[in-house]
Design a protein around this motif. Structure first.
Motif, short mmCIF file in Angstrom:
data_model
loop_
_atom_site.label_atom_id
_atom_site.label_comp_id
_atom_site.label_asym_id
_atom_site.label_seq_id
_atom_site.Cartn_x
_atom_site.Cartn_y
_atom_site.Cartn_z
N ILE A 1 24.25 -20.64 41.09
CA ILE A 1 23.68 -19.47 40.42
C ILE A 1 24.81 -18.75 39.67
N ASN A 2 24.50 -18.30 38.47
CA ASN A 2 25.55 -17.66 37.68
C ASN A 2 24.95 -16.61 36.76
N ARG A 3 25.75 -15.54 36.53
CA ARG A 3 25.32 -14.46 35.61
C ARG A 3 24.89 -15.08 34.28
N ASN B 1 30.64 -17.52 47.57
CA ASN B 1 30.92 -16.72 46.38
C ASN B 1 32.20 -17.19 45.72
N THR B 2 32.09 -17.66 44.47
CA THR B 2 33.30 -18.01 43.70
C THR B 2 33.44 -17.08 42.49
N THR B 3 32.55 -16.07 42.39
CA THR B 3 32.70 -15.13 41.27
C THR B 3 33.82 -14.14 41.60
N THR B 4 34.17 -13.34 40.63
CA THR B 4 35.23 -12.36 40.85
C THR B 4 34.68 -11.06 41.46
N LEU B 5 33.38 -11.03 41.76
CA LEU B 5 32.80 -9.83 42.38
C LEU B 5 33.48 -9.58 43.72
N ALA C 1 30.24 -20.19 38.15
CA ALA C 1 30.29 -21.49 37.47
C ALA C 1 31.64 -21.69 36.78
N GLY C 2 32.68 -21.00 37.26
CA GLY C 2 34.03 -21.12 36.70
C GLY C 2 34.79 -22.28 37.34
N GLY C 3 36.10 -22.25 37.21
CA GLY C 3 36.94 -23.35 37.68
C GLY C 3 36.81 -23.61 39.18
P1 ATR Z 1 37.60 -19.07 38.27
O1 ATR Z 1 38.22 -20.11 37.40
O2 ATR Z 1 38.56 -18.39 39.19
O3 ATR Z 1 36.39 -19.55 38.99
P2 ATR Z 1 36.31 -17.86 35.96
O4 ATR Z 1 36.27 -19.17 35.29
O5 ATR Z 1 36.79 -16.69 35.19
O6 ATR Z 1 37.18 -17.88 37.29
O7 ATR Z 1 34.85 -17.55 36.54
C1 ATR Z 1 34.49 -16.31 37.01
C2 ATR Z 1 33.06 -16.37 37.54
O8 ATR Z 1 32.71 -15.07 38.00
C3 ATR Z 1 32.05 -16.76 36.49
O9 ATR Z 1 31.03 -17.52 37.10
C4 ATR Z 1 31.51 -15.40 36.01
O10 ATR Z 1 30.21 -15.42 35.49
P3 ATR Z 1 29.95 -15.72 33.92
O11 ATR Z 1 30.01 -17.20 33.75
O12 ATR Z 1 28.61 -15.15 33.66
O13 ATR Z 1 31.05 -15.00 33.17
C5 ATR Z 1 31.52 -14.65 37.34
N1 ATR Z 1 31.54 -13.19 37.16
C6 ATR Z 1 32.57 -12.43 36.71
N2 ATR Z 1 32.22 -11.12 36.69
C7 ATR Z 1 30.93 -11.05 37.14
C8 ATR Z 1 30.01 -10.00 37.38
N3 ATR Z 1 30.33 -8.71 37.10
N4 ATR Z 1 28.78 -10.31 37.85
C9 ATR Z 1 28.43 -11.58 38.11
N5 ATR Z 1 29.27 -12.64 37.93
C10 ATR Z 1 30.50 -12.38 37.45
#
Ligand code: ATR
Length: 280
Positions: free
Chosen positions: A150-152, A193-197, A129-131
């Motif tokens: 879906i987001n953590r 997947n847009t998370t950093t996983l 749910a990031g940028g």
């Molecule tokens: P970007 O702008 O590149 O999308 P961001 O705003 O830092 O980056 O967003 C990172 C995303 O990865 C977020 O959705 C984050 O979840 P949270 O909102 O709960 O922080 C998700 N994320 C980062 N590490 C994670 C992990 N270990 N497990 C699950 N989601 C993770």
């Protein structure tokens, strides 16, 4: 005289954009050059106005400047960039305001289209749910997809879903936490997947394993370092179709190129250049 284009960010030394755009300019015989500039958020306005004063053709903005650019008086964002809350492309045209755009969503859409994935009516699970998620979610909603974000941190997913619903776009959207992913995916057409996983150095982490995926899914990971993430490996093992983050990187750049020049860029060459830069 050469027309100058560039990318502003910090850090910026490892940006692949200069190689990608310079290859395009050179293949098209255009007298243009693209350079990376390290710019801090507090200097962004001066840097953009300086670039305009020096006759630059356009800019890309990357971390940590995309959100900051939206708040500047000198930049006029279009509606999509405003909704997303971030500008990644700046266009300078004589006697016009400095226009700001966001090509991330369009880059993701074109990456999916390249794999013949239809958006309208398709069920998409969007992780994060990031940028980047914001840009993709607004684009998918505009294209009529049914999106589950879906987001953590579940509250962020719900908040983003609410914002998108308020924009009254054709697609449907809901926000949830990460639990019950397998059941959600059973019914889905696309996982993004847009998370950093999975991103370097955490290359062993993944939002889903093969056991949770299936062969009717398209799995798109916007992470491109490493080129083949653990998620893409798991997707291949499950028989799912895969789309790599490099495609989005190239298509968002190609869209910026169109906005600056009005010319169709050589997308295949840009992709080849990026892949070669990875190997170097
Ligand atoms: P970007 O702008 O590149 O999308 P961001 O705003 O830092 O980056 O967003 C990172 C995303 O990865 C977020 O959705 C984050 O979840 P949270 O909102 O709960 O922080 C998700 N994320 C980062 N590490 C994670 C992990 N270990 N497990 C699950 N989601 C993770």
């Amino acid at each position: 005289m050469k027309r100058v284009f560039g990318v502003f960010g910090d850090p910026i030394a490892h940006s692949l954009s200069p190689a990608m755009h310079n290859a395009a300019f050179s293949a098209l015989g255009m007298d243009c050059v693209y350079h990376a500039f390290r710019v801090k958020p507090e200097k962004l306005e001066k840097a953009i106005l300086g670039a305009e004063a020096m006759g630059f053709g356009g800019l890309n903005l990357t971390v940590p400047l995309k959100e900051a650019a939206l708040k500047l008086d000198c930049v006029k964002p279009d509606r999509l960039a405003e909704r997303i809350g971030a500008v990644n492309t700046i266009v300078f045209k004589e006697n016009e305001k400095i226009n700001g755009y966001n090509t991330d969503g369009s880059g993701a859409k074109q990456a999916l289209q390249e794999s013949a994935v239809e958006m309208r009516g398709s069920k998409v699970v969007l992780a994060g749910a990031g940028g980047a998620a914001r840009a993709i979610a607004f684009q998918l909603a505009a294209d009529g997809a049914e999106i589950t974000i879906i987001n953590r941190t579940e509250a962020r997913a719900i908040e983003l879903a609410k914002e998108i619903s308020a924009a009254a776009l054709p697609g449907k959207v809901e926000g949830r936490g990460l639990s019950g992913l397998k059941a959600m995916l059973q019914d889905a057409d696309i996982l993004i997947n847009t998370t950093t996983l999975g991103m370097h150095p955490n290359t062993e982490t993944t939002i889903a394993t093969a056991e949770e995926l299936h062969s009717d899914l398209t799995v798109f990971d916007i992470v491109y370092n490493p080129l083949e993430t653990r998620l893409l490996k798991e997707a291949k093992a499950s028989g799912a179709k895969t789309v790599s983050g490099v495609s989005m990187l190239v298509y968002q750049g190609a869209e910026a190129f169109r906005l600056w020049t009005g010319i169709e860029p050589p997308v295949e060459l840009m992709k080849k250049t990026v892949l070669e830069a990875f190997k170097a």
